[in-house]
Design an enzyme around this catalytic site. Structure first.
Site, PDB file in Angstrom:
ATOM      1  N   SER A  85       1.428  -6.079  -0.666  1.00  0.00           N
ATOM      2  CA  SER A  85       2.335  -5.696   0.876  1.00  0.00           C
ATOM      3  C   SER A  85       1.759  -4.701   1.327  1.00  0.00           C
ATOM      4  O   SER A  85       0.723  -4.016   1.042  1.00  0.00           O
ATOM      5  CB  SER A  85       3.666  -5.700   0.243  1.00  0.00           C
ATOM      6  OG  SER A  85       3.869  -4.718  -0.582  1.00  0.00           O
ATOM      7  N   GLU A 117      -1.918  -4.649  14.937  1.00  0.00           N
ATOM      8  CA  GLU A 117      -1.290  -6.033  15.012  1.00  0.00           C
ATOM      9  C   GLU A 117       0.240  -5.893  15.112  1.00  0.00           C
ATOM     10  O   GLU A 117       0.683  -5.070  14.258  1.00  0.00           O
ATOM     11  CB  GLU A 117      -1.771  -6.926  14.070  1.00  0.00           C
ATOM     12  CG  GLU A 117      -3.477  -6.989  13.680  1.00  0.00           C
ATOM     13  CD  GLU A 117      -3.833  -7.485  12.269  1.00  0.00           C
ATOM     14  OE1 GLU A 117      -3.010  -8.163  11.862  1.00  0.00           O
ATOM     15  OE2 GLU A 117      -5.157  -7.514  12.031  1.00  0.00           O
ATOM     16  N   LYS A 119       3.673  -6.383  13.789  1.00  0.00           N
ATOM     17  CA  LYS A 119       4.027  -6.992  12.556  1.00  0.00           C
ATOM     18  C   LYS A 119       5.103  -7.956  12.645  1.00  0.00           C
ATOM     19  O   LYS A 119       6.146  -7.750  12.977  1.00  0.00           O
ATOM     20  CB  LYS A 119       4.707  -5.885  11.480  1.00  0.00           C
ATOM     21  CG  LYS A 119       4.965  -6.186  10.199  1.00  0.00           C
ATOM     22  CD  LYS A 119       5.266  -4.834   9.174  1.00  0.00           C
ATOM     23  CE  LYS A 119       5.443  -5.021   8.053  1.00  0.00           C
ATOM     24  NZ  LYS A 119       6.416  -6.028   7.442  1.00  0.00           N
ATOM     25  N   ASP A 121       8.067 -10.816  12.260  1.00  0.00           N
ATOM     26  CA  ASP A 121       8.958 -10.584  11.200  1.00  0.00           C
ATOM     27  C   ASP A 121       9.161 -12.081  10.955  1.00  0.00           C
ATOM     28  O   ASP A 121       9.957 -12.940  11.326  1.00  0.00           O
ATOM     29  CB  ASP A 121      10.312 -10.370  11.863  1.00  0.00           C
ATOM     30  CG  ASP A 121      11.101  -9.532  10.888  1.00  0.00           C
ATOM     31  OD1 ASP A 121      10.902  -9.610   9.721  1.00  0.00           O
ATOM     32  OD2 ASP A 121      12.303  -9.022  11.194  1.00  0.00           O
ATOM     33  N   TYR A 229      -3.528 -13.488  10.115  1.00  0.00           N
ATOM     34  CA  TYR A 229      -3.991 -12.098  10.063  1.00  0.00           C
ATOM     35  C   TYR A 229      -4.958 -11.927   9.003  1.00  0.00           C
ATOM     36  O   TYR A 229      -5.235 -10.685   9.033  1.00  0.00           O
ATOM     37  CB  TYR A 229      -2.634 -11.197  10.091  1.00  0.00           C
ATOM     38  CG  TYR A 229      -1.529 -11.558   8.849  1.00  0.00           C
ATOM     39  CD1 TYR A 229      -2.237 -11.076   7.726  1.00  0.00           C
ATOM     40  CD2 TYR A 229      -0.279 -11.870   9.414  1.00  0.00           C
ATOM     41  CE1 TYR A 229      -1.092 -11.421   6.686  1.00  0.00           C
ATOM     42  CE2 TYR A 229       0.480 -11.941   8.203  1.00  0.00           C
ATOM     43  CZ  TYR A 229       0.027 -11.714   6.835  1.00  0.00           C
ATOM     44  OH  TYR A 229       0.981 -11.978   5.806  1.00  0.00           O
ATOM     45  N   LYS A 318       6.683   1.462  11.237  1.00  0.00           N
ATOM     46  CA  LYS A 318       7.956   0.521  11.441  1.00  0.00           C
ATOM     47  C   LYS A 318       8.785   0.769  12.900  1.00  0.00           C
ATOM     48  O   LYS A 318       8.695   2.070  13.043  1.00  0.00           O
ATOM     49  CB  LYS A 318       8.878   0.642  10.155  1.00  0.00           C
ATOM     50  CG  LYS A 318       8.411   0.187   9.092  1.00  0.00           C
ATOM     51  CD  LYS A 318       8.499  -1.310   8.914  1.00  0.00           C
ATOM     52  CE  LYS A 318       9.799  -1.604   8.486  1.00  0.00           C
ATOM     53  NZ  LYS A 318       9.605  -2.854   7.646  1.00  0.00           N
ATOM     54  N   CYS A 412      48.607  -9.190  28.266  1.00  0.00           N
ATOM     55  CA  CYS A 412      47.602  -8.198  28.448  1.00  0.00           C
ATOM     56  C   CYS A 412      47.844  -6.940  27.733  1.00  0.00           C
ATOM     57  O   CYS A 412      49.008  -6.253  28.130  1.00  0.00           O
ATOM     58  CB  CYS A 412      47.539  -8.179  29.912  1.00  0.00           C
ATOM     59  SG  CYS A 412      46.201  -6.870  30.555  1.00  0.00           S
ATOM     60  N   CYS A 415      48.443  -4.347  30.933  1.00  0.00           N
ATOM     61  CA  CYS A 415      49.578  -4.471  32.130  1.00  0.00           C
ATOM     62  C   CYS A 415      50.873  -5.308  31.516  1.00  0.00           C
ATOM     63  O   CYS A 415      51.677  -5.799  32.415  1.00  0.00           O
ATOM     64  CB  CYS A 415      48.931  -4.847  33.322  1.00  0.00           C
ATOM     65  SG  CYS A 415      48.642  -6.484  33.317  1.00  0.00           S
ATOM     66  N   CYS A 430      43.588 -12.193  31.596  1.00  0.00           N
ATOM     67  CA  CYS A 430      44.954 -11.566  32.020  1.00  0.00           C
ATOM     68  C   CYS A 430      45.603 -12.048  33.364  1.00  0.00           C
ATOM     69  O   CYS A 430      44.575 -12.102  34.377  1.00  0.00           O
ATOM     70  CB  CYS A 430      44.766 -10.052  32.319  1.00  0.00           C
ATOM     71  SG  CYS A 430      45.815  -9.164  33.045  1.00  0.00           S
ATOM     72  N   CYS A 436      46.866  -5.371  37.464  1.00  0.00           N
ATOM     73  CA  CYS A 436      46.417  -4.803  36.276  1.00  0.00           C
ATOM     74  C   CYS A 436      45.625  -3.891  36.465  1.00  0.00           C
ATOM     75  O   CYS A 436      44.470  -3.757  36.985  1.00  0.00           O
ATOM     76  CB  CYS A 436      45.935  -5.990  35.379  1.00  0.00           C
ATOM     77  SG  CYS A 436      45.243  -5.510  34.029  1.00  0.00           S
TER      78      CYS A 436
END
Ligand code: IVH
Length: 679
Positions: A85, A117, A119, A121, A229, A318, A412, A415, A430, A436
């Site tokens: 890693s 490059e 990263k 996910d 990669y 990161k 509501c 109001c 509403c 309102c």
């Protein structure tokens, strides 16, 4: 082998090579040469030939990606080279330290060349090729032992089943990331929702779930991609001397490599690359969680070596995480500016996507049911780019015993008017309309906006203050304000107060269409307001029109007709209109269409600079004559008016053979209808 079969075999090979070439152009070069239909035709042709001649089917045929139950064994595979890693750098200082360590170890002052490059996910995979053919694919597992996922990997169209080019080494291992692009993820989740199935929290989980399928046919339907990669071969002498050039080689073999990849000279350049990629993050079609910097020269990589489970020659800088866990402390119902009642999650504040988030949208009650979210739940919150934070998943295991069910209010919260939900619509609203306070601010903002009554200086800030102090309850109250009322407000001097009162006063005689537009009737935009004004001529006759008659107006269908009718049926809207009239607002009358306007049904485009009138004036004249004025030229455009220095729209009109008028020709057309700048 008979002569006929020989030809068929050749034909099959030719088709495969054509299809492989198109795949390569599409997935690797991002430069397709043929439309999808033509590709599909070639593919079907190959399928037909292969099903007539099953003996000629080989595993590297592009037809052999479809997958079936049991294709993937998930047997343990020991990695010949462990899948390590990466160390992480969470800030600039940690990245600088990484670069310093490299200089120290290599005993050099010279800037190091790094490959930068994205990263991705997704999930790391290792692919083995023998004699150019894909023979084995494995997950990373614990880095030493992974699982055999060959059957599932074969279904990914950007994974070559056979390597391209002449000089392919006998044994090759390529590593890379399998991921699901954002668009594919969204559409997969939409489909799963429609089927009443559980959705995935993020593209990474979706990619992982798809690779874990026992039935490769399911994986085949999932929109997965692969980006390479790294590469390893038994005899390293055959590879170029830098990581960058190795990846170019891998690309020539038919792998997709990341188009955002670049090289950087020294750490400052790396920091720039970090920022540039971070700025681009939200616009990329796939998710990334950082940027990886790798020493480019392979001899330097070898010299640097490894420490525990990570190389010394690479680091991942990161990006801020876009997901976090927090607790839902409550749900409020907010009345939006159009009356839509939206549940809003009140969250225990959490740092996500680079900011502290304490609210997230829950969209509507359907979404609350789908998520099965209760007050007190631990939830996943996502904030990607500038997108409003979302609650994406509940961690059911962490639900407390006293978790509360979320109920929609019936009145509501602002109001107390009834909340109504039209069948088939997800949104509840509403019914208070202009009454309102939550909707009042929006109604006033819209009323004062440029296309409506264009009251200069009456911006959102002042509207908020005026409504909150209850100095303005409806737009009619605007006309009762005097400068002394306004001067009482913080930061409002006499001059601005006078200007604002004057601007309000100047709006008292609007054109009828502007007034209709300014009322803010749902789905009545500028064009519909103009059509209504032309059709009815006065507000009174519009107010009396029934839904059937309303639908005689161009562009008005049953839904808009319903909105118009119910707007004028509401007592408080009638009262506001009466109060406006009492306060001196006198909208003009419009000449009613005498059943046919000369340019009815036509679409005109204005481009370039006109000398005799502004474009807005020209637009108004054309609209009075019944034409629609559009901003873009298409085959349906009736006519283009090209003023001075007209550019691409003129060129496009000419290429499409659309009629083009210069300004003087335009003036004579208008004159022939008795219209012109002065009318
Ligand atoms: S290089 C020894 N390059 O990040 C080098 N990894 O934290 C190992 N990843 O398991 C990996 N994009 O899944 C590398 N351009 C990239 C990457 C990348 C994503 C993932 C990969 C790996 C994890 C390491």
């Amino acid at each position: 082998m008979s002569q006929g079969e020989h030809t068929v075999a050749e034909q099959i090979l030719r088709l495969r090579s054509q299809i492989d070439d198109h795949n390569y152009r599409y997935y690797v070069l991002d430069d397709p040469q043929i439309p999808d239909v033509d590709y599909d035709r070639l593919f079907r042709e190959l399928q037909a030939l292969e099903s007539e001649h099953p003996a000629l089917v080989t595993p590297d045929s592009p037809t052999q990606r479809v997958g079936a139950m049991g294709d993937t064994s998930f047997d343990a595979i020991t990695h010949r080279i462990p899948m390590l890693s990466l160390d992480n750098a969470f800030d600039e200082e940690e990245l600088r330290e990484f670069d310093r360590r490299i200089h120290d170890r290599l005993k050099t002052d010279q800037a190091i060349t790094y490959v930068c490059e994205p990263k991705l996910d997704g999930l790391a995979v290792s692919l083995h090729y023998e004699q150019g053919l894909l023979v084995r694919a494995a997950t990373r597992g614990d880095g030493y032992v992974g699982e055999d996922i060959t059957g599932n990997i074969r279904t990914i169209p950007s994974v070559p089943l056979k390597l391209r080019g002449e000089a392919v080494p006998e044994l090759v291992e390529v590593r890379g990331e399998v991921y699901m692009p954002k668009a594919g993820f969204e559409s997969l989740n939409r489909t799963l929702t429609e089927q009443g199935e559980k959705t995935f929290v993020n593209p990474r989980n979706a990619a992982a779930g798809s690779l874990r399928q026992k039935n490769s046919a399911v994986t085949a339907r999932r929109p997965l991609e692969m980006c390479a990669y790294s590469v390893a071969v038994p005899d390293e002498g055959v590879l170029p001397a830098t990581h960058w050039d190795c990846l170019q080689r891998v690309r020539d073999w038919g792998f997709r490599i990341n188009p955002e990849m670049r090289q950087a000279e020294g750490v400052e350049d790396c920091l720039q690359a970090y920022q540039a990629l971070l700025d681009k993050r939200a616009d990329l079609p796939y998710e990334i969680d950082g940027i990886v910097f790798k020493v480019n020269r392979l001899d330097l990589q070898a010299e640097l070596g490894f420490v525990s489970r990570a190389p010394r020659w690479a680091i991942a800088h990161k990006f801020p995480a876009e997901e976090a866990l927090t607790v839902l402390e409550g749900v409020d119902f907010q009345v939006g500016r159009t009356g839509a009642v939206t549940p809003v999650a009140r969250l225990k504040p959490v740092f996500v996507g680079g900011v502290t988030v304490s609210n997230a949208t829950l969209h509507n009650m359907d979404e609350i049911r789908r998520l099965d979210v209760h007050v007190g739940d631990t939830v996943f919150v996502r904030r990607a780019g500038d997108v409003i934070p979302q609650v994406v998943k509940v961690v059911l295991d962490k639900r407390p015993a006293n978790a509360g069910v979320v109920e929609r209010p019936t009145a509501c919260p602002v109001c107390q008017s009834d909340i109504v939900q039209i069948e088939g619509e997800a949104v509840a609203r509403c019914s208070g309309g202009l009454f309102c306070p939550a909707q009042r601010k929006e109604a006033i903002r819209h009323y004062a906006s440029r296309k409506a009554l264009d009251i200069e200086g009456l911006g959102e800030k002042w509207i908020d203050i005026l409504v909150e102090r209850e100095m303005v309850k409806t737009v009619a109250d605007l006309y009762t304000l005097d400068k002394f009322d306004l001067m009482g407000l913080e930061r409002m001097g006499e001059k601005s107060a006078t200007n604002l009162v004057n601007a309000i006063h100047d709006s008292k005689q609007p054109e009828l269409w502007r007034f209709i537009y300014a009322l803010g009737i749902r789905e009545v935009g500028e064009a519909t307001a103009k059509a209504l004004a032309r059709h009815y001529g006065t507000l009174e006759s519009l107010m009396q029109a029934d839904e059937e008659s309303l639908q005689e107006v161009a562009d008005v269908g049953p839904i808009v007709a319903g909105h118009v009718r119910s707007f004028f049926d509401q007592a408080h809207n009638q009262e506001t209109i009466a109060a406006l009239r009492e306060n001196g607002v006198a909208w003009q009358q419009e000449t009613v269409d005498a059943g046919g306007q000369p340019l009815e049904g036509q679409t005109w485009v204005l481009t370039g600079t006109l000398g005799e009138m502004t474009r807005d004036e020209a637009k108004a004249i054309l609209e009075r004559l019944g034409a629609k004025v559009s901003g873009s030229v298409s085959g349906k455009t009736s006519c283009v008016v090209a003023g001075e220095s007209a550019g691409s729209k003129l060129t496009k009109a000419q290429s499409l053979g659309v009629k083009v008028l210069d300004e003087s020709e335009f003036a004579s057309v208008l004159a022939s209808f008795g219209a012109g700048p002065a009318t």
